[in-house]
Design a protein around this motif. Sequence first.
Motif, PDB file in Angstrom:
ATOM      1  N   MET A   1      -3.444   2.492 -10.260  1.00 47.01           N
ATOM      2  CA  MET A   1      -3.931   1.111 -10.210  1.00 47.01           C
ATOM      3  C   MET A   1      -4.619   0.711 -11.518  1.00 47.01           C
ATOM      4  SD  MET A   1      -2.770  -0.081  -7.430  1.00 47.01           S
ATOM      5  CE  MET A   1      -3.606  -1.662  -7.355  1.00 47.01           C
TER       6      MET A   1
ATOM      7  N   HIS B   1       0.834  -1.202   0.000  1.00 46.00           N
ATOM      8  CA  HIS B   1       0.000   0.000   0.000  1.00 46.00           C
ATOM      9  C   HIS B   1       0.868   1.251   0.000  1.00 46.00           C
ATOM     10  CE1 HIS B   1      -2.366   3.269   1.898  1.00 46.00           C
ATOM     11  NE2 HIS B   1      -3.296   2.818   1.070  1.00 46.00           N
TER      12      HIS B   1
ATOM     13  N   ASN C   1      -5.833   5.810  -7.822  1.00 46.04           N
ATOM     14  CA  ASN C   1      -6.804   5.200  -8.720  1.00 46.04           C
ATOM     15  C   ASN C   1      -6.243   5.093 -10.141  1.00 46.04           C
ATOM     16  OD1 ASN C   1      -9.644   4.285  -9.263  1.00 46.04           O
ATOM     17  ND2 ASN C   1      -9.543   6.034 -10.649  1.00 46.04           N
TER      18      ASN C   1
ATOM     19  N   VAL D   1       2.594   1.665  -3.428  1.00 45.40           N
ATOM     20  CA  VAL D   1       1.655   2.148  -4.440  1.00 45.40           C
ATOM     21  C   VAL D   1       1.412   3.644  -4.253  1.00 45.40           C
ATOM     22  CG1 VAL D   1      -0.775   2.051  -5.172  1.00 45.40           C
ATOM     23  CG2 VAL D   1       0.527  -0.067  -4.876  1.00 45.40           C
TER      24      VAL D   1
END
Length: 79
Positions: free
Chosen positions: A36, A18, A33, A21
Motif C-alpha cells: 500500500m 481487499h 503495508n 490487495v
Amino acid sequence: MSKRLQINLRFDNEPELHEAVKNKAAELGTSINAFMLAAAKSALGWQAPIDSVKMLKLIGNLESRVHQLEQELKKLRQN
C-alpha cells in the motif's frame, strides 16, 4: 523517539479490493503495508509502480529472445 504516522484504510464495502490487495502483496512477496505504501508513492509519482521492475525484466527477456530469433532467421536465409 520517532513519531508513528498511520492511516487506517477501511475495506468495508470493498471486499474484492481487499482480497486483490492481499493476493497481490503475497504474489510480490511483500506485506500489505509495504504494498500500500508503494501504491501510494506510485500514485503520487514518487516511484515507479511495483510491477515495473518485473515488467522491465520481462521486456529485457523478450528483447533478448527477439534478437536471438533474428539471428536464427538471418542464418536460415543465408542457407
